[in-house]
Scaffold this active site. Sequence first.
Site, short mmCIF file in Angstrom:
data_model
loop_
_atom_site.label_atom_id
_atom_site.label_comp_id
_atom_site.label_asym_id
_atom_site.label_seq_id
_atom_site.Cartn_x
_atom_site.Cartn_y
_atom_site.Cartn_z
N GLU A 82 13.08 -5.36 -3.09
CA GLU A 82 12.00 -5.31 -4.08
C GLU A 82 12.52 -5.19 -5.50
OE1 GLU A 82 9.01 -2.33 -3.30
OE2 GLU A 82 8.21 -2.51 -5.32
N GLY A 119 0.82 -1.21 0.00
CA GLY A 119 0.00 0.00 0.00
C GLY A 119 0.85 1.25 0.00
C1 LIG Z 1 1.05 -3.33 -12.90
C2 LIG Z 1 1.26 -2.38 -11.79
C3 LIG Z 1 1.19 -2.84 -10.50
C4 LIG Z 1 1.37 -1.97 -9.45
N1 LIG Z 1 1.24 -2.44 -8.18
C5 LIG Z 1 1.34 -1.58 -7.14
C6 LIG Z 1 1.14 -2.03 -5.82
O1 LIG Z 1 0.90 -3.21 -5.59
N2 LIG Z 1 1.20 -1.15 -4.81
C7 LIG Z 1 1.48 0.17 -5.03
O2 LIG Z 1 1.54 0.94 -4.06
N3 LIG Z 1 1.67 0.65 -6.28
C8 LIG Z 1 1.61 -0.21 -7.34
N4 LIG Z 1 1.79 0.27 -8.62
C9 LIG Z 1 1.97 1.69 -8.82
C10 LIG Z 1 3.39 2.08 -9.22
O3 LIG Z 1 4.25 2.04 -8.12
C11 LIG Z 1 3.29 3.49 -9.82
O4 LIG Z 1 2.65 3.35 -11.07
C12 LIG Z 1 4.62 4.17 -10.01
O5 LIG Z 1 5.24 4.45 -8.79
C13 LIG Z 1 4.45 5.48 -10.80
O6 LIG Z 1 3.44 6.28 -10.26
P1 LIG Z 1 2.27 6.86 -11.21
O7 LIG Z 1 1.70 5.73 -11.97
O8 LIG Z 1 1.40 7.67 -10.37
O9 LIG Z 1 3.04 7.76 -12.26
P2 LIG Z 1 3.60 9.23 -12.05
O10 LIG Z 1 4.42 9.32 -10.83
O11 LIG Z 1 2.49 10.21 -12.21
O12 LIG Z 1 4.56 9.34 -13.29
C14 LIG Z 1 4.14 9.56 -14.61
C15 LIG Z 1 5.37 9.71 -15.49
O13 LIG Z 1 6.13 10.83 -15.03
C16 LIG Z 1 7.44 10.44 -14.73
N5 LIG Z 1 7.93 11.19 -13.57
C17 LIG Z 1 7.34 11.38 -12.37
N6 LIG Z 1 8.15 12.06 -11.55
C18 LIG Z 1 9.29 12.28 -12.22
C19 LIG Z 1 10.53 12.90 -11.91
N7 LIG Z 1 10.78 13.43 -10.70
N8 LIG Z 1 11.47 12.94 -12.87
C20 LIG Z 1 11.25 12.40 -14.10
N9 LIG Z 1 10.12 11.80 -14.45
C21 LIG Z 1 9.14 11.75 -13.52
C22 LIG Z 1 7.35 8.97 -14.40
O14 LIG Z 1 8.59 8.32 -14.54
C23 LIG Z 1 6.32 8.50 -15.39
O15 LIG Z 1 6.93 8.29 -16.63
C24 LIG Z 1 1.64 -0.62 -9.69
C25 LIG Z 1 1.74 -0.16 -11.00
C26 LIG Z 1 1.56 -1.02 -12.04
C27 LIG Z 1 1.65 -0.49 -13.43
#
Ligand SMILES: Cc1cc2nc3c(=O)[nH]c(=O)nc-3n(C[C@H](O)[C@H](O)[C@H](O)COP(=O)(O)OP(=O)(O)OC[C@H]3O[C@@H](n4cnc5c(N)ncnc54)[C@H](O)[C@@H]3O)c2cc1C
Lengths: 379, 336
Positions: free
Chosen positions: A251, A131
């Site tokens: 992880e 989470g």
């Molecule tokens: C299949 C799958 C399973 C998952 N399972 C879990 C889970 O079990 N538990 C959980 O907590 N989360 C889970 N996640 C979530 C995952 O950890 C997030 O998708 C990830 O951390 C990115 O967050 P976001 O999707 O909100 O993208 P954002 O953070 O909004 O990012 C969008 C884009 O912007 C880029 N970006 C953001 N900040 C920066 C920066 N500072 N510099 C450069 N680029 C940047 C990112 O690299 C990305 O390309 C899962 C995701 C997927 C796809």
Amino acid sequence: MTGLRFDLRDPPPGAAALRAEVRAFITEQESRWTPEVRARSWMGFDRDFTRAVGARGWIGMCWPKAYGGGERSFLERLIVLEEMLAAGAPVGAHWIGDRQSGPLILRLGTEAQRAKFLPKIVTGDYAFCIGLSEPDSGSDLASLRTRADRVEGGWKLNGRKIWTTFGHLCDWMIALVRTSAPPEGGSKHQGLSQMLVDLKAPGVTIRPIRDLVGEEGFNEITFDDVMLPDDALVGQEGAGWAQATSELAFERSGPDRYLSSHPLLEASLDALRNDASAAPALGRQVARLWTLRAMSTAVAGMLQDGADPVRQAALVKDLGNDFEQALPHAMRGLMDVDAMPETMRRLHDYLTQITPTFSLRGGTREIMRGIIARELGLR
Amino acid sequence: MTGMTIAAELAEQVTRALADATDVATLRAVESGAFPAEAWAALDGLGLAAALVAEDHGGAGLGFQDAMPLIEALGRAGAPVPLAEAIAASALLAAAGITPPEGTLTFAAAGARVPCARHALHVALADGATVALYAAGALRIEPGTNIGREPRDTVAVTGAPVAQGTLPNAWGSEAALLLTALIRAAQIAGAMQAALALAVEHANTRKQFGRPIGRFQAIQQQLAVFAAESSAVSVAAAAAARAADQRGLANAAFEIGCAKITAGEAAARGAAIAHQVLAAMGITEEHALHHYTRRLWAWRDEGGSERFWSARIGQAAQQGGALWPFLTSRDEESAA
Ligand SMILES: Cc1cc2nc3c(=O)[nH]c(=O)nc-3n(C[C@H](O)[C@H](O)[C@H](O)COP(=O)(O)OP(=O)(O)OC[C@H]3O[C@@H](n4cnc5c(N)ncnc54)[C@H](O)[C@@H]3O)c2cc1C
């Protein structure tokens, strides 16, 4: 650049025998796995399979026997993980508990928490989910807003987690939540804590989110005045950020970061066994796989030694994700989809749709590269 | 574990000796055809040429893996002296029962171009499993160079060998190719570290739009890729060398090939990133970068290119049954 050092490790004594044991077990089980099950890799959830793996002693392998563990080494555990992933076994029901929730409880939990949770992870009775992410907090995780407030006899939890893999199938979540406001002008990384949340507790609403393949893997989980007992807190109040980031080496460095597409490489090699023109392209994939395996094994050795190879883990994850992500496209370059044998085609079709997730889950490519850039002294 | 400590110490020694005796001017001199005699004397004085020769034959008795950090260190300095060649040639000769000679020594597979032949007192040529040692006087040498402008000479045999011997099975009939691949993979790891350090330094000092360009994420992300590729090559070279120690050079052809593919691909990617980050400055003759990038490009092709090795590795995999059991069957367990 000491953070980028890798020292090779040989497989432990008895490695081949353990490998053979795991392989024989997989042979008994695998007739039930469709190509789609195999393509899901560690995103395949099968509680019965997990119980069978647990019965063999292959969950919590490195934990103390007092909690049902096997007191084996990290490198022995790595053998089991590699074999499972190479075969595309549906390990999702125990993957998170074995990889990070259990080790966290073991390291930082109270004696009562260890006794309560670890033996049940080992048998497959407790499945854990992560989470972290919230609707407004992805990469910028420390901006999260879910909060647990101290109340008589425990904590009151409110907020929302999202993208929680298998939240709807799991028993417990370890949630990173805010337990106090960050100090005035201080860092938002302070005041966060890790909480054990019973997903069956009143006030927890779990809404599966359908993904692009049409499946329900991840979820949105809402907490409305969920009452947590005092001992829901793992580790120290307010130290949640440091605790959660110290899990990341576990992880991010494992074979799950480069073997997610492996069943497709096996099927492709089978289909292209007599095609001389495919040899160079296959050889490049094999060379890359071989190198990644040596790197990932090195990181397991560092974990075994009690080091904290968090930067190496980010580096291996980034290289590994690139590899596993590019594989379906590379194989498609060797054989037209319509000409692929059915198993290969179904693996290809599923993986093509799911590979974008590889460089998102567990921290995005950009975030991994940011960690490496910091080590280089660029930020 | 003690072996690794020795390896690290040797690499330290070589790094220090290279820093004292060579710099970019040395690389320039080498590229204009000179032999850096003083640098050679300083490094040869460390007695490392016999590093891989067994102790009862007067060597240090180190394994291939022990030698990788010092060969990486040579690569980090642009390999101004042919010490990696001398180390590999001595090992090759000793394996064929020939006592390695003193002084400058190089080697190649028969028919391949010979590194630094024109500066060598002796040249070892391997034709299959037959190794022959020639004094310079018994060879007609036609000078040539690679993209790094390092001497890569064509030799024709005009006289009798000083000695001749046969390699044991563990060394096989491709030993010269395999040794070349292994030392070039390790040198690529070193040269990538040097080019990366230049690129990082530039990124932290060159300012545009009011800040060091290293503050721009586009630059950071590219250099992170470079660092990852550089680490991959180090690990791959070490793992290939370990396989050669465990199973003999001939039976480590698969691992050496995998390492050379990884090194060649990484070299191309790293060199491209370094030049992008240094922009026009990196293209100048005055800047040190090109001494490393031109060597990276050249070394990709020596000891077998990515194309050469990937065809062989691909065939091995095609003939090896299921891939995962094939790969893991090549593991060697550590002692209990
Ligand atoms: C299949 C799958 C399973 C998952 N399972 C879990 C889970 O079990 N538990 C959980 O907590 N989360 C889970 N996640 C979530 C995952 O950890 C997030 O998708 C990830 O951390 C990115 O967050 P976001 O999707 O909100 O993208 P954002 O953070 O909004 O990012 C969008 C884009 O912007 C880029 N970006 C953001 N900040 C920066 C920066 N500072 N510099 C450069 N680029 C940047 C990112 O690299 C990305 O390309 C899962 C995701 C997927 C796809």
